[in-house]
Design an enzyme around this catalytic site. Sequence first.
Site, PDB file in Angstrom:
ATOM      1  N   ARG A  49      18.910 -55.157 -44.554  1.00  0.00           N
ATOM      2  CA  ARG A  49      20.146 -54.532 -45.278  1.00  0.00           C
ATOM      3  C   ARG A  49      20.327 -55.453 -46.649  1.00  0.00           C
ATOM      4  O   ARG A  49      20.478 -54.714 -47.705  1.00  0.00           O
ATOM      5  CB  ARG A  49      21.506 -54.238 -44.652  1.00  0.00           C
ATOM      6  CG  ARG A  49      22.662 -54.062 -45.563  1.00  0.00           C
ATOM      7  CD  ARG A  49      23.901 -53.309 -44.665  1.00  0.00           C
ATOM      8  NE  ARG A  49      24.224 -54.409 -43.484  1.00  0.00           N
ATOM      9  CZ  ARG A  49      24.913 -55.424 -43.653  1.00  0.00           C
ATOM     10  NH1 ARG A  49      25.330 -55.956 -44.955  1.00  0.00           N
ATOM     11  NH2 ARG A  49      25.151 -56.162 -42.631  1.00  0.00           N
ATOM     12  N   TYR A 102      25.361 -33.587 -64.346  1.00  0.00           N
ATOM     13  CA  TYR A 102      24.460 -33.109 -63.280  1.00  0.00           C
ATOM     14  C   TYR A 102      26.007 -32.683 -62.262  1.00  0.00           C
ATOM     15  O   TYR A 102      26.893 -33.593 -62.090  1.00  0.00           O
ATOM     16  CB  TYR A 102      23.987 -34.264 -62.748  1.00  0.00           C
ATOM     17  CG  TYR A 102      23.476 -33.990 -61.291  1.00  0.00           C
ATOM     18  CD1 TYR A 102      22.709 -33.162 -60.944  1.00  0.00           C
ATOM     19  CD2 TYR A 102      23.809 -35.166 -60.428  1.00  0.00           C
ATOM     20  CE1 TYR A 102      22.500 -32.836 -59.458  1.00  0.00           C
ATOM     21  CE2 TYR A 102      23.336 -35.163 -59.229  1.00  0.00           C
ATOM     22  CZ  TYR A 102      22.850 -33.848 -58.562  1.00  0.00           C
ATOM     23  OH  TYR A 102      22.494 -33.685 -57.202  1.00  0.00           O
ATOM     24  N   ASP A 174      22.278 -42.357 -67.445  1.00  0.00           N
ATOM     25  CA  ASP A 174      21.510 -41.892 -66.466  1.00  0.00           C
ATOM     26  C   ASP A 174      20.039 -41.343 -66.894  1.00  0.00           C
ATOM     27  O   ASP A 174      20.087 -40.511 -67.849  1.00  0.00           O
ATOM     28  CB  ASP A 174      22.183 -40.660 -65.851  1.00  0.00           C
ATOM     29  CG  ASP A 174      21.147 -39.964 -64.656  1.00  0.00           C
ATOM     30  OD1 ASP A 174      19.846 -40.202 -64.577  1.00  0.00           O
ATOM     31  OD2 ASP A 174      21.971 -39.271 -63.653  1.00  0.00           O
ATOM     32  N   LYS A 199      13.226 -38.578 -58.251  1.00  0.00           N
ATOM     33  CA  LYS A 199      12.495 -37.757 -59.077  1.00  0.00           C
ATOM     34  C   LYS A 199      11.373 -38.187 -59.926  1.00  0.00           C
ATOM     35  O   LYS A 199      10.345 -38.462 -58.826  1.00  0.00           O
ATOM     36  CB  LYS A 199      13.762 -37.207 -60.373  1.00  0.00           C
ATOM     37  CG  LYS A 199      15.029 -36.986 -59.739  1.00  0.00           C
ATOM     38  CD  LYS A 199      15.145 -35.674 -58.760  1.00  0.00           C
ATOM     39  CE  LYS A 199      16.407 -35.174 -58.557  1.00  0.00           C
ATOM     40  NZ  LYS A 199      17.412 -35.927 -57.906  1.00  0.00           N
TER      41      LYS A 199
END
Length: 378
Positions: A49, A102, A174, A199
């Site tokens: 982690r 978004y 972004d 993406k």
Amino acid sequence: MSDGFATRAIHAGQQPDPTTGSVIVPIHATSTYAQDGVGGMRSGYEYSRTGNPTRTALEQCLAELEGAKHGRAFSSGMAATDAVLRGTLRPGDHMIIPDDAYGGTFRLVDKVLTEWGVQYTPVPVSDVDAVRAAVRPETKVLWVETPTNPLLTIADIAALAQVSRDAGLKLVVDNTFATPYLQRPLELGADVVVHSTTKYLGGHSDVVGGAVLTSDDALASSVAFLQNTAGAVPGPFDAWLTLRGVKTLAARMDRHSANAARIAAALREHPKVSKVYYPGLPEHPGHEVAAKQMHGFGGMISFIHVDGEQAALDVCAKTRLFTLAESLGGVESLIEHPGKMTHASTAGSVLQVPGELVRLSVGIEEADDLVEDLLAAL
């Protein structure tokens, strides 16, 4: 001599494995690491982690591509977004967001952060004066997408960076639609870059992830703390898949952009299309800014159907090569109806998108085939 983008995408953070000579970064499928005595980490890793060598390779590669000192990978783009906002905002703070942001970002801000006492103002980020006028004494973050999702609005990053410096804000960009191949916001004055690596960076619709890139040491430390504490990290296979996708980013983005330009040109001439949103078109209001700060116009297009919402829905149902699906940036072409799919969370708000809007993620198939498919559906 500095290496070019495509070279760095293949080699940055990805040296051959020193133990085996493996040319490709291994998938370190382990949760924990042997230590040489209490507190004696033999490899710099203790628990996956906190850190994993496959994830480190991805973080180093993405940081180098964006020109950042620090990179942190997350389990999704929204996890990356959340880490940045929670790392910079406190109850009572204010932030500015695009008025066509978004839907997932809007939902996080409007439904989660407001419960924490954060205020926000939606502003057309293409209007520098409007952004400047929205700044309050308690404003801490200017959040920008460029191009925006789904209306492909272009923000002048350098101009907004000046506004942010003058007001003491953090400018977060972004960069998912453009990718670092087409646009590097940090070089234009942004403080932080966020990606949904799901993406274009992953590029094959087979992995979900996110990333935060910055050269701000204090903010990087805050994001790293939240990455470890909240634990929204990608597994080693997810990191490996994303790293594999990044290797071909330059080649894919060239093809995405070329195909999108062909389709945008065809759509603007079609009698059933009243408006095409694509920054590569000369009539796009952000065309000049996009041409200045981008190295290509990308693979995303939206358009308005003249016959209204039902006609837009019908087009989405009739394509053969454009698959009806959410997400974007994969090698295959996708079509969707933002109002009822990716941006349904904006319904009834000032960010609600037009019902007659259709969004395309243009893939890397043959351009002629894609144009024929769309024209037939229309």
